[in-house]
Design an enzyme around this catalytic site. Structure first.
Site, PDB file in Angstrom:
ATOM      1  N   GLY A  55       0.220  15.808  -5.987  1.00  0.00           N
ATOM      2  CA  GLY A  55      -1.186  16.069  -6.289  1.00  0.00           C
ATOM      3  C   GLY A  55      -2.123  15.334  -5.352  1.00  0.00           C
ATOM      4  O   GLY A  55      -3.147  15.877  -4.915  1.00  0.00           O
ATOM      5  N   ASP A  56      -1.788  14.097  -5.005  1.00  0.00           N
ATOM      6  CA  ASP A  56      -2.595  13.320  -4.064  1.00  0.00           C
ATOM      7  C   ASP A  56      -2.545  13.952  -2.676  1.00  0.00           C
ATOM      8  O   ASP A  56      -3.543  13.966  -1.949  1.00  0.00           O
ATOM      9  CB  ASP A  56      -2.079  11.880  -4.002  1.00  0.00           C
ATOM     10  CG  ASP A  56      -1.921  11.274  -5.386  1.00  0.00           C
ATOM     11  OD1 ASP A  56      -2.830  11.446  -6.210  1.00  0.00           O
ATOM     12  OD2 ASP A  56      -0.883  10.642  -5.643  1.00  0.00           O
TER      13      ASP A  56
END
Length: 306
Positions: free
Chosen positions: A250-251
């Site tokens: 996600g990052d």
């Protein structure tokens, strides 16, 4: 310049065992130690993509010193405040047979240190981007991100928020440039269970209507949805591959989006790159390289649905 802020970073200690047996002494078959925390992961992935950033945050004790050393080793510039006591947390991740993790609470913060960190935001201008990512220590208020955005209104940098629950809900009225919930987190905001893109779309649009400028919703293997600033809505399919380590995916999606976005006309291109970066990291043992992201981007199919 892109700045990331990580208020509760951690050393992530990943331990692999062949088959974990409760109540017995287990021998590991491998261990890794990485500098964790969502903001730091965004900065590290940006560096992989050839984009410089400055990582801001709070660190404490010898574990904090090691965390900062590891971030420097990855080529990322830091500007941390050191807490007068306590230790930067160590999170233990167990892999093998069964999977689980123990996330530590982290050190208590003091008001002086927090203010020293917030004062570092004084250099930001409208040309900069600030990424507020992850949790805050339990001793900090749930409206902290909102307070930071209130403080930054006159300087008006683009602010990205990758958080959940009240941390996310409290910032929407300040019109963050980008928010990136996953479909479960988006559903929690509205008391709904979201599984498919058809279920996600109306809620992504609703979050944009309530104030978020761009809403990027990750759906793991089901792809992603973007409700963009210009009113368009996009769906992107997840590329095919074997998930090796989903930590940081996600990052990486946030970093991939920011690495390309340069005005509304590039929203679709940034969306494609974000999906490629998130997927490439999930398919890797660590964060993906620029070459891996570029290769995967060629496979990402996106479509404008509105």
């Amino acid at each position: 310049m892109i700045y990331t802020m990580t208020l509760n970073p951690a050393l992530d200690y990943n331990v692999t065992v062949e088959e974990f047996q409760p109540g017995r002494v287990n021998r590991s078959s491998g261990e890794t130690l990485i500098a964790g925390g969502k903001g730091l992961m965004v900065s590290r992935m940006l560096k992989n993509l050839g984009v410089d950033s400055t990582a801001l945050g709070l660190a404490a004790g010898f574990t904090g010193e090691e965390l900062i050393r590891m971030v420097h080793e990855a080529g990322v510039r830091t500007n941390f405040v050191t807490l007068p006591s306590g230790l930067t947390r160590i999170n233990v991740k167990l892999w093998g047979g069964i999977e689980g993790e123990i996330n530590a609470a982290g050190p208590a913060y003091d008001e002086k240190s927090l203010q020293a960190l917030l004062e570092k935001l004084g250099v930001l201008t409208s040309e900069d981007t600030l990424v507020l990512a992850g949790t805050v220590p339990a001793s900090m208020p749930e409206n902290l991100y909102a307070s930071i955005m209130e403080q930054m209104k006159e300087k008006s940098p683009r602010i990205v928020v990758d958080a959940t629950g009240e941390l996310l809900r409290n910032v929407i009225r300040f019109r963050p440039f980008l928010v990136k919930p996953n479909h479960h987190e988006l559903g929690e905001l509205y008391g709904a269970e979201l599984r498919t893109k058809e279920e996600v779309l109306p809620y992504a649009k609703k979050l944009r209507e309530e104030g978020a400028v761009n809403v990027l919703v990750s759906m793991a293997g089901e792809g992603a949805v973007l409700a963009a600033a210009d009113g368009s809505v996009w769906f992107g399919e997840a590329p095919q591959g074997t998930v090796i380590n989903p930590v940081g995916a996600g990052d990486s999606m946030v970093a991939g989006f920011l690495a390309v976005y340069d005005g509304k006309e590039k929203a679709a291109e940034a969306f494609r790159n974000g999906i490629a970066a998130g997927s490439a990291s999930a398919f890797s043992a660590g964060l993906a390289t620029k070459e891996e992201v570029e290769q995967l981007a060629e496979q990402v199919k996106i479509e404008k649905v509105e």
